[in-house]
Design a protein around this motif. Structure first.
Motif, PDB file in Angstrom:
ATOM      1  N   GLN A 195       1.340  -0.556  -0.145  1.00 55.08           N
ATOM      2  CA  GLN A 195       0.021  -1.112   0.132  1.00 55.08           C
ATOM      3  C   GLN A 195       0.102  -2.290   1.091  1.00 55.08           C
ATOM      4  OE1 GLN A 195      -2.869   0.410  -1.380  1.00 55.08           O
ATOM      5  NE2 GLN A 195      -1.185   1.862  -1.616  1.00 55.08           N
ATOM      6  N   ASP A 244     -18.359   3.859  -1.509  1.00 56.55           N
ATOM      7  CA  ASP A 244     -16.984   4.283  -1.767  1.00 56.55           C
ATOM      8  C   ASP A 244     -16.157   3.982  -0.518  1.00 56.55           C
ATOM      9  OD1 ASP A 244     -14.592   5.383  -2.465  1.00 56.55           O
ATOM     10  OD2 ASP A 244     -15.301   7.459  -2.582  1.00 56.55           O
ATOM     11  N   ARG A 245     -15.290   2.981  -0.600  1.00 57.04           N
ATOM     12  CA  ARG A 245     -14.498   2.567   0.558  1.00 57.04           C
ATOM     13  C   ARG A 245     -13.021   2.874   0.352  1.00 57.04           C
ATOM     14  NH1 ARG A 245     -16.669  -3.330   2.396  1.00 57.04           N
ATOM     15  NH2 ARG A 245     -15.534  -2.710   4.287  1.00 57.04           N
ATOM     16  N   THR A 246     -12.743   3.824  -0.527  1.00 59.55           N
ATOM     17  CA  THR A 246     -11.354   4.122  -0.847  1.00 59.55           C
ATOM     18  C   THR A 246     -10.721   5.117   0.111  1.00 59.55           C
ATOM     19  OG1 THR A 246     -12.047   5.868  -2.385  1.00 59.55           O
ATOM     20  CG2 THR A 246     -11.747   3.643  -3.288  1.00 59.55           C
ATOM     21  N   VAL A 247     -11.534   5.786   0.949  1.00 54.44           N
ATOM     22  CA  VAL A 247     -11.009   6.803   1.858  1.00 54.44           C
ATOM     23  C   VAL A 247     -10.832   6.193   3.246  1.00 54.44           C
ATOM     24  CG1 VAL A 247     -11.396   9.052   2.909  1.00 54.44           C
ATOM     25  CG2 VAL A 247     -12.162   8.621   0.557  1.00 54.44           C
ATOM     26  N   GLY A 248      -9.605   6.245   3.765  1.00 56.51           N
ATOM     27  CA  GLY A 248      -9.344   5.730   5.098  1.00 56.51           C
ATOM     28  C   GLY A 248      -9.320   4.209   5.132  1.00 56.51           C
ATOM     29  N   VAL A 287      -8.686  -1.449  -1.223  1.00 56.50           N
ATOM     30  CA  VAL A 287      -9.300  -0.837  -0.049  1.00 56.50           C
ATOM     31  C   VAL A 287      -8.427  -1.092   1.165  1.00 56.50           C
ATOM     32  CG1 VAL A 287     -11.336  -0.822   1.437  1.00 56.50           C
ATOM     33  CG2 VAL A 287     -11.595  -1.131  -1.039  1.00 56.50           C
TER      34      VAL A 287
END
Length: 568
Positions: A195, A244-248, A287
């Motif tokens: 991360q 939802d800001r978990t993608v990309g 994120v």
């Protein structure tokens, strides 16, 4: 049987932010609302950890941006500086978002995110603190590693819990905010990939401060244009909207989004029977963020950009703290015309790459210029630098740093009245420092070769030179004279003359330390003072290398000219 009440700790109403009152009373804790409403009553936020202090300031700035949707421009910021923030607008925002500031809200815990797992991993609360447990490797004070040594990895959480026990919701709130800003990069349990660190994990952050917290907030509250205010969101706002800001990887939407970035999915879990004592929390990936340097500029308002060579190409990078030197040696980075880094390409062409001063410092200088037109404002600006220094491995903190400098206001407003004198002073110190380093290497070569009797190995020369204390002592000794130089810039010629005297004195003292460090006897003195010819070419003595640089420095003083440029 009645169930225990649901734990609650609302950051708008509960005391948790440490502040130092302007009247000299001891540090006490206040709520977020009280901090803003009575900001003139406090000189500053004052936590023992510099990371917590600046992280709390960033949260407060984000809240002001979102609550006031401003300032629209410097003129509005000046009005707030003089008359205070619009109280009714603040109160309306507090009422609208009140329950979103509850640290233990069952659905929307402040600046946290529930794990998608049915049984997420639980860790001791000290995981949030780099002083105690850091990330996944060695922390500053080693609690986690010592627990592993005592009880083994399988029992480390139980052992740390026994040693450190529980903590208060106020402490967890402070550490939560620190961690979201300064989280270390590396592997996080439950995530498939390493991360990113927090948005300011390793950056040097510059903040201008006034005599009270209200003025400090105004100085660092940047103009907030309407188009940014429209799309920007603080973490509690976009979570309430169900985004939802978990993608990309995403680019921060604005200042508030950047200041409240969700770097990690953290969930504090108080004990139902003892809500004031917290032992464990969930911790996972947050994120993903597009890094500043990938955009060719820094959108971090508190960071300075300096030029560094990346893959043989000059690239603007955020300034970082360094264990080997204090930030005053990079102070040009925050001036109106930030330092030019000078490179020489393969064809001998000189390339100058300018840096970029922190937006917070630029803003403070411009705001004070407006305020001082109508009132007798401060002629000295206190600039504080905060940051974290990483270790040689991912997930390791080596040190924290908090430095402060009293800078004449014209220095931050006008290059001619201050910046160029500082630029010249640094070039002079660097010229002499390079000469001291070269003289030390020559002295080490003479000692290792026994005065030229044998060919020295370069590693032996370098290793001996690195054991000598002079160069480090030289730069350390110049910090106090540099502060005096800054204070005397209202008479720049006198300040420059005093600075050159300090550089000469400390270089001589450092050289004497190095000579003594390799023996200091008659033979060593001979090595230090004896010039030689090698392959028919004259080589000055080690002492002569330093003498030439000091002669050049003194010539500059006699002619009142600036020192020659020193390539990086």
């Amino acid at each position: 049987m009645n169930s225990p009440p649901t734990p609650t700790f609302n950051l708008l109403h509960e005391p948790w932010i440490p502040v130092r009152p302007v009247n000299g009373d001891p540090v006490r804790e206040v709520s977020l609302r009280e901090l803003l409403v009575d900001a003139r009553s406090y000189s500053r936020i004052d936590d023992p950890s510099p990371l917590v202090t600046v992280a709390l300031l960033r949260l407060t700035l984000a809240l002001l941006h979102r609550a006031l949707r401003g300032p629209n421009n410097l003129e509005q910021a000046a009005e707030w500086f003089r008359n205070g923030f619009p109280a009714e607008t603040l109160e309306t925002y507090f009422q609208t978002w009140d329950d979103h500031f509850d640290l233990f809200h069952p659905e929307r815990p402040f600046w946290q995110q529930k794990s998608a797992k049915k049984e997420p991993e639980q860790y001791h609360w000290s995981l949030l603190s780099p002083e105690l447990n850091g990330s996944n490797t060695t922390p500053v004070f080693g609690t986690k590693k010592r627990a592993e040594a005592v009880a083994g990895k399988s029992a480390v959480e139980t052992t740390v819990r026994t040693w450190l026990g529980s903590t208060s919701p106020a402490q967890v709130a402070r550490l939560l905010i620190q961690n979201q800003s300064f989280a270390l990069g590396g592997r996080v349990t439950g995530a498939s990939d390493s991360q990113q660190g927090g948005p300011v994990m390793s950056k040097a952050l510059f903040v201008a401060t006034g005599p009270n917290l209200h003025e400090t907030l105004c100085l660092n509250l940047l103009p907030y244009p309407a188009d940014m205010a429209e799309v920007d969101r603080a973490v509690w706002e976009w979570q309430a909207e169900g985004q939802d800001r978990t993608v990309g990887a995403g680019v921060p939407l604005g200042y508030a989004d950047r200041y409240t970035w969700l770097s990690r999915s953290i969930l504090a879990t108080p004990e139902p029977t003892t809500p004031d004592a917290l032992h464990t929390l969930g911790y996972g990936a947050g994120v993903a963020r597009v890094e500043d340097t990938d955009q060719g500029q820094s959108l971090e308002p508190m960071a300075a950009l300096v030029s560094r060579m990346v893959e043989n190409k000059p690239t603007l990078m955020p300034l970082k703290f360094n264990l080997e030197k204090l930030v005053w040696r990079d102070l040009q980075a925050i001036l109106p015309e930030p330092q030019n880094q000078i490179y020489v390409d393969a064809k001998g062409k000189v390339i100058r790459v300018p840096g970029f001063a922190p937006l917070t410092i630029q803003n403070a200088a411009r705001l004070l210029e407006i305020v001082n037109d109508t009132a007798h404002g401060e002629s000295i600006v206190q600039v504080h630098a905060f940051g974290q220094i990483l270790g040689d491995k991912a997930g390791k903190t080596s040190a924290f740093r908090h430095e402060s400098y009293a800078l004449p206001l014209p220095l931050l407003q006008d290059w001619e009245r201050g910046g160029r004198h500082i630029d010249a002073a640094f070039k002079e110190a660097k010229l002499v420092g390079n000469a001291l380093m070269n003289a030390t290497l020559r002295l080490a070569a003479e000692v290792v070769s026994r005065g030229g009797e044998r060919e020295p190995h370069k590693d032996d020369v370098r290793n001996l030179a690195q054991t000598l204390p002079g160069l480090g002592a030289y730069w350390a000794a110049l910090e106090a004279p540099f502060r005096g130089f800054l204070a005397g810039l209202d008479v720049p010629d006198e300040a420059a003359a005093a600075w050159r005297e300090s550089v000469t004195r400390e270089a001589r003292a450092a050289w004497a330390m190095n000579v003594q460090g390799v023996g200091g006897d008659g033979q060593v003195l001979g090595f230090a003072f004896r010039p030689r010819r090698t392959d028919g070419k004259y080589q000055p003595s080690p002492q002569g290398i330093l003498d030439r640089a000091l002669a050049s420095l003194n010539a500059a003083q006699r002619t009142n000219s600036t020192a020659p440029e020193v390539p990086s």
